[in-house]
Design a protein around this motif. Structure first.
Motif, PDB file in Angstrom:
ATOM      1  N   PRO A  94       0.679  -1.260  -0.088  1.00  0.00           N
ATOM      2  CA  PRO A  94      -0.045   0.060   0.201  1.00  0.00           C
ATOM      3  C   PRO A  94       0.820   1.322  -0.075  1.00  0.00           C
ATOM      4  CG  PRO A  94      -0.240  -1.080   2.098  1.00  0.00           C
ATOM      5  CD  PRO A  94       0.685  -2.058   1.111  1.00  0.00           C
ATOM      6  N   ASN A  95       2.063   1.071   0.498  1.00  0.00           N
ATOM      7  CA  ASN A  95       2.927   2.340   0.419  1.00  0.00           C
ATOM      8  C   ASN A  95       3.958   2.613  -0.746  1.00  0.00           C
ATOM      9  OD1 ASN A  95       1.829   3.279   2.880  1.00  0.00           O
ATOM     10  ND2 ASN A  95       3.020   1.930   3.945  1.00  0.00           N
ATOM     11  N   ASN A  96       3.433   1.810  -2.027  1.00  0.00           N
ATOM     12  CA  ASN A  96       4.399   1.845  -3.160  1.00  0.00           C
ATOM     13  C   ASN A  96       3.860   2.657  -4.075  1.00  0.00           C
ATOM     14  OD1 ASN A  96       5.598   1.126  -5.814  1.00  0.00           O
ATOM     15  ND2 ASN A  96       6.032  -1.011  -4.787  1.00  0.00           N
ATOM     16  N   ALA A  97       4.408   3.857  -4.239  1.00  0.00           N
ATOM     17  CA  ALA A  97       3.944   4.870  -5.155  1.00  0.00           C
ATOM     18  C   ALA A  97       3.750   4.276  -6.660  1.00  0.00           C
ATOM     19  CB  ALA A  97       4.603   6.172  -5.177  1.00  0.00           C
ATOM     20  N   GLN A  98       4.573   3.330  -6.986  1.00  0.00           N
ATOM     21  CA  GLN A  98       4.512   2.869  -8.447  1.00  0.00           C
ATOM     22  C   GLN A  98       3.442   1.849  -8.551  1.00  0.00           C
ATOM     23  OE1 GLN A  98       8.651   1.129  -8.678  1.00  0.00           O
ATOM     24  NE2 GLN A  98       9.278   2.798  -9.907  1.00  0.00           N
ATOM     25  N   HIS A  99       3.307   1.090  -7.494  1.00  0.00           N
ATOM     26  CA  HIS A  99       2.023   0.260  -7.544  1.00  0.00           C
ATOM     27  C   HIS A  99       0.593   1.053  -7.425  1.00  0.00           C
ATOM     28  CE1 HIS A  99       4.200  -3.548  -6.321  1.00  0.00           C
ATOM     29  NE2 HIS A  99       4.925  -2.944  -7.232  1.00  0.00           N
ATOM     30  N   GLU A 100       0.594   2.189  -6.876  1.00  0.00           N
ATOM     31  CA  GLU A 100      -0.737   2.866  -6.752  1.00  0.00           C
ATOM     32  C   GLU A 100      -0.841   3.654  -8.045  1.00  0.00           C
ATOM     33  OE1 GLU A 100      -0.375   6.008  -3.721  1.00  0.00           O
ATOM     34  OE2 GLU A 100      -0.680   4.479  -2.152  1.00  0.00           O
ATOM     35  N   ALA A 101       0.287   3.984  -8.784  1.00  0.00           N
ATOM     36  CA  ALA A 101       0.051   4.868  -9.970  1.00  0.00           C
ATOM     37  C   ALA A 101      -0.150   3.699 -10.997  1.00  0.00           C
ATOM     38  CB  ALA A 101       1.422   5.290 -10.454  1.00  0.00           C
ATOM     39  N   LYS A 102       0.283   2.616 -11.132  1.00  0.00           N
ATOM     40  CA  LYS A 102      -0.024   1.519 -12.018  1.00  0.00           C
ATOM     41  C   LYS A 102      -1.454   1.123 -12.111  1.00  0.00           C
ATOM     42  CE  LYS A 102       1.482  -2.765 -13.981  1.00  0.00           C
ATOM     43  NZ  LYS A 102       1.863  -2.483 -15.256  1.00  0.00           N
ATOM     44  N   LEU A 103      -2.123   0.967 -10.566  1.00  0.00           N
ATOM     45  CA  LEU A 103      -3.593   0.506 -10.563  1.00  0.00           C
ATOM     46  C   LEU A 103      -4.318   1.652 -10.987  1.00  0.00           C
ATOM     47  CD1 LEU A 103      -5.637  -1.477  -9.559  1.00  0.00           C
ATOM     48  CD2 LEU A 103      -5.447  -0.620  -7.255  1.00  0.00           C
ATOM     49  N   LEU A 104      -3.994   2.983 -10.677  1.00  0.00           N
ATOM     50  CA  LEU A 104      -4.801   4.191 -11.147  1.00  0.00           C
ATOM     51  C   LEU A 104      -4.996   4.124 -12.649  1.00  0.00           C
ATOM     52  CD1 LEU A 104      -6.484   6.324 -10.031  1.00  0.00           C
ATOM     53  CD2 LEU A 104      -4.176   7.747  -9.920  1.00  0.00           C
ATOM     54  N   GLY A 133      -4.650   1.557 -14.536  1.00  0.00           N
ATOM     55  CA  GLY A 133      -5.634   0.622 -14.974  1.00  0.00           C
ATOM     56  C   GLY A 133      -6.922   0.801 -14.669  1.00  0.00           C
ATOM     57  N   LEU A 134      -7.500   1.452 -13.675  1.00  0.00           N
ATOM     58  CA  LEU A 134      -8.551   2.137 -13.384  1.00  0.00           C
ATOM     59  C   LEU A 134      -9.346   2.951 -14.444  1.00  0.00           C
ATOM     60  CD1 LEU A 134      -8.581   1.943  -9.581  1.00  0.00           C
ATOM     61  CD2 LEU A 134      -9.641   0.579 -10.918  1.00  0.00           C
ATOM     62  N   HIS A 135      -8.312   3.763 -14.775  1.00  0.00           N
ATOM     63  CA  HIS A 135      -8.650   4.708 -15.971  1.00  0.00           C
ATOM     64  C   HIS A 135      -8.877   3.944 -17.236  1.00  0.00           C
ATOM     65  CE1 HIS A 135      -8.506   8.556 -14.006  1.00  0.00           C
ATOM     66  NE2 HIS A 135      -7.339   8.040 -13.431  1.00  0.00           N
ATOM     67  N   LYS A 136      -7.985   2.991 -17.651  1.00  0.00           N
ATOM     68  CA  LYS A 136      -8.393   2.132 -18.637  1.00  0.00           C
ATOM     69  C   LYS A 136      -9.748   1.450 -18.713  1.00  0.00           C
ATOM     70  CE  LYS A 136      -3.661   0.948 -19.903  1.00  0.00           C
ATOM     71  NZ  LYS A 136      -2.407  -0.129 -20.020  1.00  0.00           N
ATOM     72  N   ASP A 194      -9.057  -7.664 -19.501  1.00  0.00           N
ATOM     73  CA  ASP A 194      -7.785  -7.478 -19.790  1.00  0.00           C
ATOM     74  C   ASP A 194      -7.348  -6.620 -18.244  1.00  0.00           C
ATOM     75  OD1 ASP A 194      -7.398  -8.350 -22.084  1.00  0.00           O
ATOM     76  OD2 ASP A 194      -7.692  -6.412 -22.952  1.00  0.00           O
ATOM     77  N   PHE A 195      -7.977  -5.849 -17.649  1.00  0.00           N
ATOM     78  CA  PHE A 195      -7.861  -5.244 -16.467  1.00  0.00           C
ATOM     79  C   PHE A 195      -7.316  -6.312 -15.602  1.00  0.00           C
ATOM     80  CE2 PHE A 195      -9.204  -3.970 -12.217  1.00  0.00           C
ATOM     81  CZ  PHE A 195      -8.294  -2.812 -11.993  1.00  0.00           C
ATOM     82  N   ILE A 196      -8.241  -7.383 -15.076  1.00  0.00           N
ATOM     83  CA  ILE A 196      -8.154  -8.132 -14.268  1.00  0.00           C
ATOM     84  C   ILE A 196      -6.585  -9.049 -14.502  1.00  0.00           C
ATOM     85  CG2 ILE A 196      -8.701 -10.551 -13.213  1.00  0.00           C
ATOM     86  CD1 ILE A 196     -11.576  -9.326 -13.880  1.00  0.00           C
ATOM     87  N   LYS A 197      -6.333  -9.290 -15.694  1.00  0.00           N
ATOM     88  CA  LYS A 197      -5.251 -10.052 -16.094  1.00  0.00           C
ATOM     89  C   LYS A 197      -3.885  -9.202 -15.710  1.00  0.00           C
ATOM     90  CE  LYS A 197      -5.072 -11.659 -20.250  1.00  0.00           C
ATOM     91  NZ  LYS A 197      -4.948 -11.908 -21.619  1.00  0.00           N
ATOM     92  N   GLU A 198      -3.890  -8.064 -16.317  1.00  0.00           N
ATOM     93  CA  GLU A 198      -2.759  -6.945 -16.107  1.00  0.00           C
ATOM     94  C   GLU A 198      -2.557  -6.507 -14.568  1.00  0.00           C
ATOM     95  OE1 GLU A 198      -0.704  -3.288 -18.448  1.00  0.00           O
ATOM     96  OE2 GLU A 198      -2.699  -4.134 -19.246  1.00  0.00           O
ATOM     97  N   TYR A 199      -3.654  -6.356 -14.016  1.00  0.00           N
ATOM     98  CA  TYR A 199      -3.226  -5.707 -12.647  1.00  0.00           C
ATOM     99  C   TYR A 199      -3.685  -6.421 -11.474  1.00  0.00           C
ATOM    100  CZ  TYR A 199      -3.114  -1.608 -16.101  1.00  0.00           C
ATOM    101  OH  TYR A 199      -2.621  -0.817 -16.840  1.00  0.00           O
ATOM    102  N   SER A 200      -4.256  -7.543 -11.555  1.00  0.00           N
ATOM    103  CA  SER A 200      -4.528  -8.229 -10.223  1.00  0.00           C
ATOM    104  C   SER A 200      -3.329  -8.678  -9.491  1.00  0.00           C
ATOM    105  CB  SER A 200      -5.271  -9.477 -10.680  1.00  0.00           C
ATOM    106  OG  SER A 200      -4.642 -10.460 -11.429  1.00  0.00           O
ATOM    107  N   GLY A 201      -2.212  -8.442 -10.246  1.00  0.00           N
ATOM    108  CA  GLY A 201      -1.036  -8.949  -9.371  1.00  0.00           C
ATOM    109  C   GLY A 201      -0.622  -7.962  -8.330  1.00  0.00           C
ATOM    110  N   LEU A 202      -1.246  -6.611  -8.430  1.00  0.00           N
ATOM    111  CA  LEU A 202      -0.955  -5.508  -7.652  1.00  0.00           C
ATOM    112  C   LEU A 202      -1.715  -5.661  -6.110  1.00  0.00           C
ATOM    113  CD1 LEU A 202      -1.164  -2.564 -10.111  1.00  0.00           C
ATOM    114  CD2 LEU A 202       1.014  -3.723  -8.950  1.00  0.00           C
ATOM    115  N   TRP A 203      -2.818  -6.262  -6.440  1.00  0.00           N
ATOM    116  CA  TRP A 203      -3.699  -6.309  -4.969  1.00  0.00           C
ATOM    117  C   TRP A 203      -3.646  -7.563  -4.221  1.00  0.00           C
ATOM    118  CZ3 TRP A 203      -6.747  -5.147  -9.530  1.00  0.00           C
ATOM    119  CH2 TRP A 203      -7.243  -6.263 -10.184  1.00  0.00           C
ATOM    120  N   GLU A 204      -3.848  -7.501  -2.867  1.00  0.00           N
ATOM    121  CA  GLU A 204      -3.858  -8.904  -2.130  1.00  0.00           C
ATOM    122  C   GLU A 204      -5.370  -9.091  -1.936  1.00  0.00           C
ATOM    123  OE1 GLU A 204      -2.376  -8.303   1.711  1.00  0.00           O
ATOM    124  OE2 GLU A 204      -3.493  -6.655   2.136  1.00  0.00           O
ATOM    125  N   LYS A 205      -6.271  -8.336  -2.077  1.00  0.00           N
ATOM    126  CA  LYS A 205      -7.721  -8.590  -1.648  1.00  0.00           C
ATOM    127  C   LYS A 205      -8.478  -7.379  -2.520  1.00  0.00           C
ATOM    128  CE  LYS A 205      -9.360  -7.006   2.484  1.00  0.00           C
ATOM    129  NZ  LYS A 205     -10.129  -7.493   3.660  1.00  0.00           N
TER     130      LYS A 205
END
Length: 139
Positions: free
Chosen positions: A48-58, A60-63, A115-126
């Motif tokens: 949760p404190n990883n700025a790169q992961h936050e930016a990547k998920l954001l 993905g959400l915009h896509k 595609d969102f699930i496939k590409e970004y699901s590795g970023l979240w724990e739940k």
């Protein structure tokens, strides 16, 4: 006396106009039912404190917001509010509105969503999902 009668007449006429304006359209037109479906997802990042992961998920959400059946999207973070009933342990909130449950089901199987699930699901724990539908009401 004439002034009071005229005033009373105008009051009654005004009330009749208001009543007919609120009642006639409902009875004159066929009812249009609106069935709003809300899909609200809370993402919990693995880091949760990883700025790169936050930016990547954001990113993905915009896509994901480009799925055509979505009527409105809100992407958020926990607000700086402090009351005992407020949950603030998530990283991002994703809330989207659909015309009805059918439109939401199309979203679930849309290639952008998959595609969102496939590409970004590795970023979240739940993720925690709240789906809700409002009571049907006349538009």
């Amino acid at each position: 006396m004439e002034d009071k009668s005229r005033r009373k007449f105008l009051q009654n006429t005004g009330l009749a106009a208001i009543a007919s304006a609120t009642i006639l359209p409902l009875s004159a037109e066929p009812e249009r039912i609106k069935e709003l479906f809300i899909h609200h997802v809370f993402f919990y990042l693995k880091e949760p404190n990883n700025a790169q992961h936050e930016a990547k998920l954001l990113e993905g959400l915009h896509k994901l917001a480009k799925v055509p059946t979505i009527e409105y999207v809100h992407i958020g973070r926990p607000a700086m509010t402090n009351r005992s009933v407020i949950v603030k342990d998530y990283s991002f909130s994703w809330m989207c509105f659909f015309k009805n449950i059918i439109e939401e089901e199309i979203y679930q199987t849309h290639p952008i969503h998959l595609d969102f699930i496939k590409e970004y699901s590795g970023l979240w724990e739940k993720v925690v999902v709240y789906d809700s539908i409002g009571p049907k009401k006349v538009d």
